[in-house]
Design a protein around this motif. Structure first.
Motif, PDB file in Angstrom:
ATOM      1  N   LEU A   1     -39.978 -42.902  21.355  1.00 44.52           N
ATOM      2  CA  LEU A   1     -41.132 -43.711  21.752  1.00 44.52           C
ATOM      3  C   LEU A   1     -41.863 -43.066  22.920  1.00 44.52           C
ATOM      4  CD1 LEU A   1     -42.783 -46.442  21.767  1.00 44.52           C
ATOM      5  CD2 LEU A   1     -41.071 -47.234  23.417  1.00 44.52           C
ATOM      6  N   LEU A   2     -41.129 -42.643  23.945  1.00 44.92           N
ATOM      7  CA  LEU A   2     -41.751 -42.051  25.124  1.00 44.92           C
ATOM      8  C   LEU A   2     -42.458 -40.737  24.797  1.00 44.92           C
ATOM      9  CD1 LEU A   2     -38.931 -42.734  27.733  1.00 44.92           C
ATOM     10  CD2 LEU A   2     -41.171 -43.857  27.606  1.00 44.92           C
ATOM     11  N   VAL A   3     -41.873 -39.950  23.917  1.00 46.33           N
ATOM     12  CA  VAL A   3     -42.460 -38.660  23.560  1.00 46.33           C
ATOM     13  C   VAL A   3     -43.667 -38.847  22.653  1.00 46.33           C
ATOM     14  CG1 VAL A   3     -42.053 -36.497  22.299  1.00 46.33           C
ATOM     15  CG2 VAL A   3     -40.325 -37.378  23.894  1.00 46.33           C
ATOM     16  N   GLU A   4     -43.504 -39.619  21.582  1.00 42.90           N
ATOM     17  CA  GLU A   4     -44.562 -39.724  20.572  1.00 42.90           C
ATOM     18  C   GLU A   4     -45.689 -40.665  20.969  1.00 42.90           C
ATOM     19  OE1 GLU A   4     -42.674 -40.692  16.862  1.00 42.90           O
ATOM     20  OE2 GLU A   4     -41.695 -38.733  16.732  1.00 42.90           O
ATOM     21  N   THR A   5     -45.380 -41.746  21.615  1.00 40.59           N
ATOM     22  CA  THR A   5     -46.403 -42.734  21.940  1.00 40.59           C
ATOM     23  C   THR A   5     -47.014 -42.511  23.310  1.00 40.59           C
ATOM     24  OG1 THR A   5     -45.238 -44.349  20.602  1.00 40.59           O
ATOM     25  CG2 THR A   5     -46.846 -45.215  22.133  1.00 40.59           C
ATOM     26  N   ALA A   6     -46.181 -42.140  24.266  1.00 36.51           N
ATOM     27  CA  ALA A   6     -46.657 -42.050  25.644  1.00 36.51           C
ATOM     28  C   ALA A   6     -46.893 -40.616  26.107  1.00 36.51           C
ATOM     29  CB  ALA A   6     -45.663 -42.750  26.568  1.00 36.51           C
ATOM     30  N   GLY A   7     -46.503 -39.631  25.301  1.00 39.92           N
ATOM     31  CA  GLY A   7     -46.760 -38.246  25.650  1.00 39.92           C
ATOM     32  C   GLY A   7     -45.883 -37.679  26.750  1.00 39.92           C
ATOM     33  N   VAL A   8     -44.715 -38.273  26.974  1.00 42.83           N
ATOM     34  CA  VAL A   8     -43.789 -37.748  27.972  1.00 42.83           C
ATOM     35  C   VAL A   8     -43.135 -36.487  27.388  1.00 42.83           C
ATOM     36  CG1 VAL A   8     -41.706 -38.201  29.309  1.00 42.83           C
ATOM     37  CG2 VAL A   8     -43.348 -40.049  28.910  1.00 42.83           C
ATOM     38  N   PRO A   9     -43.100 -35.380  28.127  1.00 45.07           N
ATOM     39  CA  PRO A   9     -42.456 -34.172  27.605  1.00 45.07           C
ATOM     40  C   PRO A   9     -40.967 -34.415  27.315  1.00 45.07           C
ATOM     41  CG  PRO A   9     -43.790 -33.668  29.543  1.00 45.07           C
ATOM     42  CD  PRO A   9     -43.721 -35.167  29.436  1.00 45.07           C
ATOM     43  N   ALA A  10     -40.535 -34.017  26.134  1.00 44.40           N
ATOM     44  CA  ALA A  10     -39.155 -34.266  25.695  1.00 44.40           C
ATOM     45  C   ALA A  10     -38.126 -33.637  26.630  1.00 44.40           C
ATOM     46  CB  ALA A  10     -38.957 -33.748  24.271  1.00 44.40           C
ATOM     47  N   ASN A  11     -38.465 -32.507  27.235  1.00 44.43           N
ATOM     48  CA  ASN A  11     -37.491 -31.834  28.099  1.00 44.43           C
ATOM     49  C   ASN A  11     -37.265 -32.562  29.426  1.00 44.43           C
ATOM     50  OD1 ASN A  11     -39.943 -31.215  29.285  1.00 44.43           O
ATOM     51  ND2 ASN A  11     -39.490 -29.045  29.537  1.00 44.43           N
ATOM     52  N   ARG A  12     -38.019 -33.613  29.681  1.00 50.25           N
ATOM     53  CA  ARG A  12     -37.817 -34.408  30.893  1.00 50.25           C
ATOM     54  C   ARG A  12     -36.948 -35.635  30.643  1.00 50.25           C
ATOM     55  NH1 ARG A  12     -43.274 -34.781  34.444  1.00 50.25           N
ATOM     56  NH2 ARG A  12     -43.822 -32.591  34.425  1.00 50.25           N
ATOM     57  N   ILE A  13     -36.492 -35.811  29.405  1.00 50.84           N
ATOM     58  CA  ILE A  13     -35.746 -37.014  29.048  1.00 50.84           C
ATOM     59  C   ILE A  13     -34.342 -36.640  28.579  1.00 50.84           C
ATOM     60  CG2 ILE A  13     -35.685 -39.067  27.594  1.00 50.84           C
ATOM     61  CD1 ILE A  13     -38.726 -38.685  27.170  1.00 50.84           C
ATOM     62  N   SER A  14     -33.334 -37.269  29.170  1.00 53.29           N
ATOM     63  CA  SER A  14     -31.967 -37.106  28.689  1.00 53.29           C
ATOM     64  C   SER A  14     -31.501 -38.428  28.085  1.00 53.29           C
ATOM     65  CB  SER A  14     -31.031 -36.678  29.824  1.00 53.29           C
ATOM     66  OG  SER A  14     -30.919 -37.697  30.786  1.00 53.29           O
ATOM     67  N   THR A  15     -30.679 -38.334  27.056  1.00 50.14           N
ATOM     68  CA  THR A  15     -30.171 -39.539  26.398  1.00 50.14           C
ATOM     69  C   THR A  15     -28.654 -39.499  26.371  1.00 50.14           C
ATOM     70  OG1 THR A  15     -30.247 -38.543  24.197  1.00 50.14           O
ATOM     71  CG2 THR A  15     -32.216 -39.737  24.921  1.00 50.14           C
ATOM     72  N   GLN A  16     -28.087 -40.689  26.398  1.00 50.16           N
ATOM     73  CA  GLN A  16     -26.630 -40.819  26.351  1.00 50.16           C
ATOM     74  C   GLN A  16     -26.310 -42.209  25.817  1.00 50.16           C
ATOM     75  OE1 GLN A  16     -24.847 -40.207  30.189  1.00 50.16           O
ATOM     76  NE2 GLN A  16     -22.786 -40.135  29.378  1.00 50.16           N
ATOM     77  N   GLY A  17     -25.166 -42.339  25.195  1.00 46.80           N
ATOM     78  CA  GLY A  17     -24.699 -43.635  24.733  1.00 46.80           C
ATOM     79  C   GLY A  17     -23.389 -44.003  25.405  1.00 46.80           C
ATOM     80  N   ALA A  18     -23.278 -45.256  25.810  1.00 51.66           N
ATOM     81  CA  ALA A  18     -22.041 -45.738  26.433  1.00 51.66           C
ATOM     82  C   ALA A  18     -21.274 -46.671  25.508  1.00 51.66           C
ATOM     83  CB  ALA A  18     -22.362 -46.453  27.740  1.00 51.66           C
TER      84      ALA A  18
END
Length: 150
Positions: A100-117
């Motif tokens: 959502l942040l990358v495609e809709t808001a244009g946030v660069p993907a390399n600035r976002i990390s993801t993790q699941g708990a």
């Protein structure tokens, strides 16, 4: 800057007609509490809710304000179901927020990390339907570095 705390004691500089003894000291400060958000999900779902889109625009505006900004997304589930499945679901939830942040808001993907708990870090106990709803979430934490000049 006093020579005692100056990186280059005994130096001087001229700026806009003002002579100063010493130099500017720059330091990088980590700002971690500027923006935090929690996004809730329906049972057994990683689908984005409409209200997440508003949050995405706010985060994007904040990220564009600093070149060193990073976003950490941590997905969670309630305790219903198998632990392995819940781990995968929590990872899918954080990945869907990143998308959502990358495609809709244009946030660069390399600035976002993801993790699941998974179900391992509940916000509240899982004893009621409302508490389980609050545990089905992705926590977004935005950090930025800014340089302060003294």
């Amino acid at each position: 800057v006093a020579d005692a705390s100056d990186l280059f004691p005994g130096t001087s500089y001229q700026r806009r007609g003002v002579v100063s003894n010493g130099c500017y000291v720059k330091r990088t400060v980590m700002v971690s509490d500027d923006m935090q958000a929690t996004l809730l999900f329906d049972f057994d779902s990683a689908d984005i809710k409409e209200e997440h889109r508003v949050m995405a625009r706010e985060v994007a505006r904040f990220v564009r304000g600093g070149k060193n900004t990073k976003i950490s997304l941590l997905g969670h589930t309630d305790s219903t179901g198998a632990s392995e499945y819940n781990q995968q679901l929590s990872e899918r939830r954080s990945a869907s927020v990143k998308k959502l942040l990358v495609e809709t808001a244009g946030v660069p993907a390399n600035r976002i990390s993801t993790q699941g708990a998974g179900e391992n870090r509940p916000k509240v106990d899982n004893s009621t339907p409302e508490n389980r709803r609050l545990n089905r979430r992705v926590e977004a934490r935005v950090e930025t570095q800014r340089t302060e000049t003294r």
